[in-house]
Design an enzyme around this catalytic site. Structure first.
Site, mmCIF file in Angstrom:
data_model
loop_
_atom_site.group_PDB
_atom_site.id
_atom_site.type_symbol
_atom_site.label_atom_id
_atom_site.label_comp_id
_atom_site.label_asym_id
_atom_site.label_seq_id
_atom_site.Cartn_x
_atom_site.Cartn_y
_atom_site.Cartn_z
ATOM 1 N N ARG A 85 -0.692 0.825 9.677
ATOM 2 C CA ARG A 85 -0.181 2.185 9.405
ATOM 3 C C ARG A 85 0.838 2.581 10.483
ATOM 4 N NH1 ARG A 85 -1.254 4.651 4.471
ATOM 5 N NH2 ARG A 85 -0.554 6.493 5.581
ATOM 6 N N THR A 91 5.060 8.490 5.834
ATOM 7 C CA THR A 91 5.347 8.313 4.400
ATOM 8 C C THR A 91 6.815 8.552 4.078
ATOM 9 O OG1 THR A 91 3.104 9.088 3.946
ATOM 10 C CG2 THR A 91 4.627 9.041 2.085
ATOM 11 N N HIS A 115 3.380 -0.294 1.404
ATOM 12 C CA HIS A 115 2.100 0.400 1.241
ATOM 13 C C HIS A 115 1.130 -0.206 2.241
ATOM 14 C CE1 HIS A 115 -1.637 1.934 -0.535
ATOM 15 N NE2 HIS A 115 -2.113 0.717 -0.280
HETATM 16 O O1 CDP Z 1 1.878 5.508 1.379
HETATM 17 P P1 CDP Z 1 1.212 6.583 2.199
HETATM 18 O O2 CDP Z 1 -0.265 6.321 2.398
HETATM 19 O O3 CDP Z 1 1.941 6.831 3.474
HETATM 20 O O4 CDP Z 1 1.358 7.948 1.381
HETATM 21 P P2 CDP Z 1 0.435 8.588 0.226
HETATM 22 O O5 CDP Z 1 0.323 10.032 0.533
HETATM 23 O O6 CDP Z 1 -0.826 7.811 0.066
HETATM 24 O O7 CDP Z 1 1.307 8.449 -1.082
HETATM 25 C C1 CDP Z 1 1.393 7.221 -1.773
HETATM 26 C C2 CDP Z 1 2.839 6.965 -2.120
HETATM 27 O O8 CDP Z 1 3.269 7.971 -3.040
HETATM 28 C C3 CDP Z 1 3.825 7.068 -0.959
HETATM 29 O O9 CDP Z 1 3.932 5.876 -0.199
HETATM 30 C C4 CDP Z 1 5.119 7.386 -1.671
HETATM 31 O O10 CDP Z 1 5.745 6.218 -2.148
HETATM 32 C C5 CDP Z 1 4.663 8.205 -2.869
HETATM 33 N N1 CDP Z 1 4.894 9.636 -2.676
HETATM 34 C C6 CDP Z 1 5.948 10.254 -3.354
HETATM 35 O O11 CDP Z 1 6.655 9.587 -4.102
HETATM 36 N N2 CDP Z 1 6.178 11.593 -3.185
HETATM 37 C C7 CDP Z 1 5.408 12.323 -2.365
HETATM 38 N N3 CDP Z 1 5.661 13.630 -2.213
HETATM 39 C C8 CDP Z 1 4.349 11.731 -1.667
HETATM 40 C C9 CDP Z 1 4.122 10.383 -1.845
HETATM 41 MG MG MG Z 2 -1.809 6.214 0.987
#
Ligand code: CDP
Ligand code: MG
Length: 133
Positions: A85, A91, A115
């Protein structure tokens, strides 16, 4: 030793960034235990991301993850979940720290190149999802 699931998303595979990203893991003591390039269906992406099913971005996210080839990997190392992470960065690439994968390569919040599992429980489930055999 801990394991986590990493995915190199379609935007990064398409831009030939797989080796660059793998080298970041290797240099930072995350061993790539398994790796495969696959192209999943939208149904599979919807299953994988079902924790996000109530979110406004869920449909686009699933369409995106299934839009082209991805590389799924099992990373192994000390505190692999948190270590991955940290290497990934925030993100939204705009908010990611210098030299993180998302800062270096991410295009936008949706096309953010990688991811990584966020907990021991989810790492187990996500590894099982892609590597059940
Ligand atoms: O990937 P990560 O765990 O950092 O973020 P998440 O909150 O688990 O969201 C999963 C994925 O959704 C993100 O990696 C983004 O690609 C997408 N996402 C998005 O398209 N728009 C957002 N506002 C938040 C997340
Ligand atoms: Mg996530």
């Amino acid at each position: 030793m801990e394991q986590t699931l990493s995915i190199i998303k379609p935007d990064a595979v398409e831009r030939n960034l797989v080796e660059n990203i793998k080298n970041i893991f290797i240099k930072n003591n995350l061993n790539i235990k398994e790796s495969k390039k696959i192209h999943i269906s939208k149904e599979e992406a919807s299953e994988f991301y079902k924790v996000h099913q109530s979110k406004s971005f869920y449909n686009d996210l699933c369409a995106y993850l299934s839009s082209g080839p991805i590389v799924v990997m099992i990373l192994e190392g000390d505190n692999a979940i948190a270590a991955n992470r940290k290497l990934m960065g925030a993100t939204n690439p705009k908010d990611a720290e210098e030299n993180t994968i998302r800062k270096l390569y991410g295009i936008s919040i949706d096309k953010n190149s990688v991811h990584g599992s966020d907990s021991i429980d989810n790492a187990k489930k996500e590894i099982e999802f892609f590597f059940k055999d």
